[in-house]
Design an enzyme around this catalytic site. Sequence first.
Site, PDB file in Angstrom:
ATOM      1  N   LYS A 176     -28.437   7.907   9.353  1.00 37.51           N
ATOM      2  CA  LYS A 176     -27.577   6.739   9.226  1.00 37.51           C
ATOM      3  C   LYS A 176     -28.025   5.688  10.239  1.00 37.51           C
ATOM      4  O   LYS A 176     -27.756   5.800  11.428  1.00 37.51           O
ATOM      5  CB  LYS A 176     -26.115   7.084   9.495  1.00 37.51           C
ATOM      6  N   GLU A 386     -21.975  -1.173  31.038  1.00 36.69           N
ATOM      7  CA  GLU A 386     -23.196  -1.548  30.324  1.00 36.69           C
ATOM      8  C   GLU A 386     -22.894  -2.752  29.429  1.00 36.69           C
ATOM      9  O   GLU A 386     -22.407  -2.616  28.312  1.00 36.69           O
ATOM     10  CB  GLU A 386     -23.709  -0.376  29.494  1.00 36.69           C
TER      11      GLU A 386
END
Length: 490
Positions: A176, A386
Amino acid sequence: MNLKQQQYINGNWVDANVGNTRDIINPFNQEVIATVAEGDASDTKAAIAAAREAFDKGEWPTTPATERDAIVRRIAELIERDKEELARLESLDTGKTVEESRGDMEDIAGVFRYFAELADKDGGELIDSPIPNSISKVVREPVGVCGQITPWNYPLLQASWKLAPALATGNTLIMKPSEITPLTTIKVFELIEEAGVPAGVANLVLGAGNTVGAELSDNTDVDLISFTGGIVTGKKIMQAASVNVKKLALELGGKNPNVVFADADFEVAVDQALNGVFFHAGQICSAGTRLIVEERIHDEFVNALVERVKKFKLGNGFDEDTQMGPLISAEHLAKVEKYVETGIKEGATVAIGGSRPDDPELQDGFFYLPTIFTNCTTDMRIVQDEAFGPIITVEKFRTEEEAVKLANDSIYGLAGGVWTNDIAKAERCVAKMRMGTVWINDFNLYFPHAPWGGFKQSGIGRELGKLGMEEYTETKHIFQNLKPESMNWF
């Protein structure tokens, strides 16, 4: 360009089961560059069933390693043949410069070649047996059906890190890709078909993580999940995988320290600090976004960074002079902007950047100026989270011990760097830095035969190298008694 693209399930190119589609957007100008199938749980179940059948009843897992080797090597050859088309698709999909995408294609072909070479090199291991007239050996066998979920920042590179070892070791798989950057993965599945991978062995389902990814994680017919992406999604996958205690290989990003001592080669360290962050607009899990600089060169170092950043050329990834392209989407641009706003509120100082560009030619794209924050401390979110954008935070240190402490002050542990001409000092720092990869006088270098992965909440397991191959195998001990005798115990 507005192409319709399909999924690849059990050797057939098919539309989504319920007919849904998704437009793929060029982040440079928001042009629709393709329309692809949008699969859901039903498509995923069909792909899982095909992969299960191919593994349990097909010939691929027991195909001689030399034959699998030849097919995986053929995929590498086809990638090299079509590298210009792949590079063009990758840059359209992600916004990165086409020069960078061309380099990616060379690396991707190299990954397939590397794992093809490894495919027939592990014939098992004989171990000592406590019983006379017996054989005791350890072999590695394929895990089974593998669910593979890749991110949007390096779509085909990350796919290659998963596809090549899974195929080389005899597994079957369902991939995917990110729903917003699937084009090169679709193309490489065309090459997988052309190379002769049997039907059902490699399957491609397009769609969102909360449908396709969730089904892969929940489904008991999937034996392993390999996921590269964000930490929040990674934790959800861990929870879902407990339903049948799947094997997991997770790479969940990083907030990577780049430590610069005063005795480092100043100009090279400045150049590499920029390279370590601003490739692909900072959308790199290993980006050196935490710059930790010795106090006595801090001001000079920041000034040198700022002067270089002033000259950056933002623009279309297909323009030869473009150095940095756009962010991937409007949603991600808003996320980066929010982090900058938070950093300012927390007391960090914007040395340069901190906004969208005002160039009229960039207004249709998802551009953000390269940004440097100074006066940063480890308690700031801009230092700890992040942000995944073109942002450097700069911290100061005075002693070697303080530098290491700052470098380790993170929930992440993916990668880091140390810049110094004192090799003994570099080795002392590296020994104490809790990260999966640490570079000395370099940053962001990787190659197929070196393992990649993180400590702490950066993930579980490794990709690339022999360890990356082993993630796709199970260890089996086989004992054979050559002269069985009755025990007469009962």
